[in-house]
Design an enzyme around this catalytic site. Structure first.
Site, short mmCIF file in Angstrom:
data_model
loop_
_atom_site.label_atom_id
_atom_site.label_comp_id
_atom_site.label_asym_id
_atom_site.label_seq_id
_atom_site.Cartn_x
_atom_site.Cartn_y
_atom_site.Cartn_z
CG ASP A 15 -8.55 6.31 -0.19
OD1 ASP A 15 -8.80 5.35 -0.95
OD2 ASP A 15 -8.19 6.16 0.99
CE LYS A 20 -10.51 -1.77 0.85
NZ LYS A 20 -9.78 -2.75 1.67
CG PHE A 70 -10.66 3.16 7.16
CD1 PHE A 70 -10.25 2.83 8.44
CD2 PHE A 70 -10.28 2.34 6.11
CE1 PHE A 70 -9.47 1.70 8.68
CE2 PHE A 70 -9.51 1.20 6.34
CZ PHE A 70 -9.11 0.88 7.62
#
Length: 402
Positions: free
Chosen positions: A226, A255, A141
């Site tokens: 990531d 984030k 994801f």
């Protein structure tokens, strides 16, 4: 809106139904706790998928944002501003790299990493133009842009959004042999999550990340990590790659970098990688804006103390000890994760992940399901041990164990 039902009905009347949230409407929040429009309190055990590592309304971050709001919030990159150099220096020092390309959202950072790898492949490695390949992992994801869903194996995220962007090779996560076979002379990068979050907090086999690092170095391929969810303290280290003493060529961050205040993301690498960009080739109006830099600078300062990494490590050990006691008792079939991050697989007879999440919500604990039978647990790193234990008690009650 005076009631939960009214607020949800009004939202559903005018918003696209691209999410299926739990039926709670948050009005205020502080630390690890949120309060809904009717005054009910909930313990946040998701932390905005790690965007809220430092809790809701963290005073240091709010003060940094407020001070910058009074000065200047946006210049665009058409001009310099006085927080940009400081941010660039701080983030590159945190990562042990030389350059940063700031963006806003995680998906933008991944898109930037993809463009970086391709340009590096053509201009530095010498791959024929238009032939670059990037190897990714199944069940990944990395976001939901058209290019990113082109290499997703999640049918909900991918189906009916084609035609898809070519240039990606998908291999099983954790399989070094498959990865080695997929890398060719036209491969420019391997893009991986050190821990796969959306897939259910999947931790790769021991030695996998180290093997990826060795393979990519041998084949002259960029290793792009990531760390949007796994980075910045979540796993008990600044970066999840550190658990195997691995330093990738490229960090993809987001984030928590914005402290739960503003969206901030970044691609961080050395000059021989990010130095391929020239003016006009890539950018973002809001990327690296003064407000974002001010908040991110405070986040980086907080991470430098090591306090949050230590809390995640110590409370994470406790969390996993308690969760693993549930395995084999008939309610939980598996627990995975690292630090204050866990994926808990629920035995189907005890309900779906969604049903368990809803029952926990009714007891004042907010988690999120994924892939049917799994719930994800990722509280703010500021959570107290007492609150963490209370949440675990609610889980035991919901599952009728312990």
């Amino acid at each position: 809106m005076s009631t939960t039902a009214d607020a949800i009905a009004a939202a559903e009347a005018h918003s696209a139904h691209n999410y299926h949230p739990l039926p709670v409407v948050v009005a205020t929040a502080e630390g690890a706790w949120m309060t809904d429009v009717e005054g009910r309190r909930y313990l946040d055990m998701l932390a905005g998928y790690s965007a809220l590592n430092f809790g809701h309304g963290n005073r240091r971050l709010i003060d940094a944002a407020r001070a910058q709001l009074e000065r200047v919030t946006l210049t665009s990159r058409a001009f310099h501003h006085d927080r940009f150099a400081e941010f660039c220096t701080a983030i590159t020092e945190l990562c042990g790299k030389e350059m940063v390309l700031p963006m806003n959202t995680g998906a933008e950072a991944v898109e930037t990493a993809v463009k970086t790898a391709r340009k590096w492949g053509y201009e530095v490695k010498g791959v024929p133009d238009g032939h670059a390949k990037i190897v990714v992992a199944a069940d990944n994801f990395h976001g939901r842009t058209t290019t990113i869903v082109s290499f997703s194996t999640d049918h909900e995220a991918r189906d009916h959004f084609g035609p898809y962007t070519p240039g990606f090779e998908i291999v099983p996560y954790g399989d070094l042999t498959a990865l080695a076979h997929a890398v060719t002379s036209n491969t420019v990068a391997v893009l991986l999550e050190p821990i796969q979050g959306e897939a259910g907090v999947l931790v790769p086999p021991p030695g996998y990340l180290r093997g990826v690092r060795e393979l990519t170095r041998e084949r002259n391929v960029l290793f792009m990590a990531d760390e949007i969810q796994s980075g910045l303290g979540r796993t008990g280290r600044t970066f999840a790659c550190e658990h195997e003493d691995v330093v990738p060529d490229v960090y993809v961050l987001g984030k928590a970098l914005g402290g739960g205040v503003v969206p901030v993301s970044a691609v961080v690498a050395d000059r021989d990688v990010l130095g391929v960009f020239k003016p006009g080739e890539h950018g973002s109006t809001f990327g690296g804006n003064p407000l974002a830099c001010a908040v991110a600078l405070e986040v980086i300062a907080m991470l430098r103390t090591g306090e949050y990494q230590q809390r995640a490590a110590e409370l994470g050990d406790h969390l996993h000890r308690e969760l693993n006691l549930l395995v084999g008792g008939g309610a939980v079939t598996a627990v995975r994760g690292r630090g204050l991050w866990a994926g808990v697989d629920i035995e189907p007879g005890h309900g779906t992940g969604r049903e368990v999440s809803q029952r926990l919500m009714e007891r004042g604990v907010l988690v999120k399901d994924t892939h049917g039978a799994t719930i994800r647990i990722a509280p703010p790193l500021v959570i107290s041990k007492e609150d963490l234990d209370w949440a675990l008690d609610q889980l035991r009650s919901v599952l009728a164990v312990g």
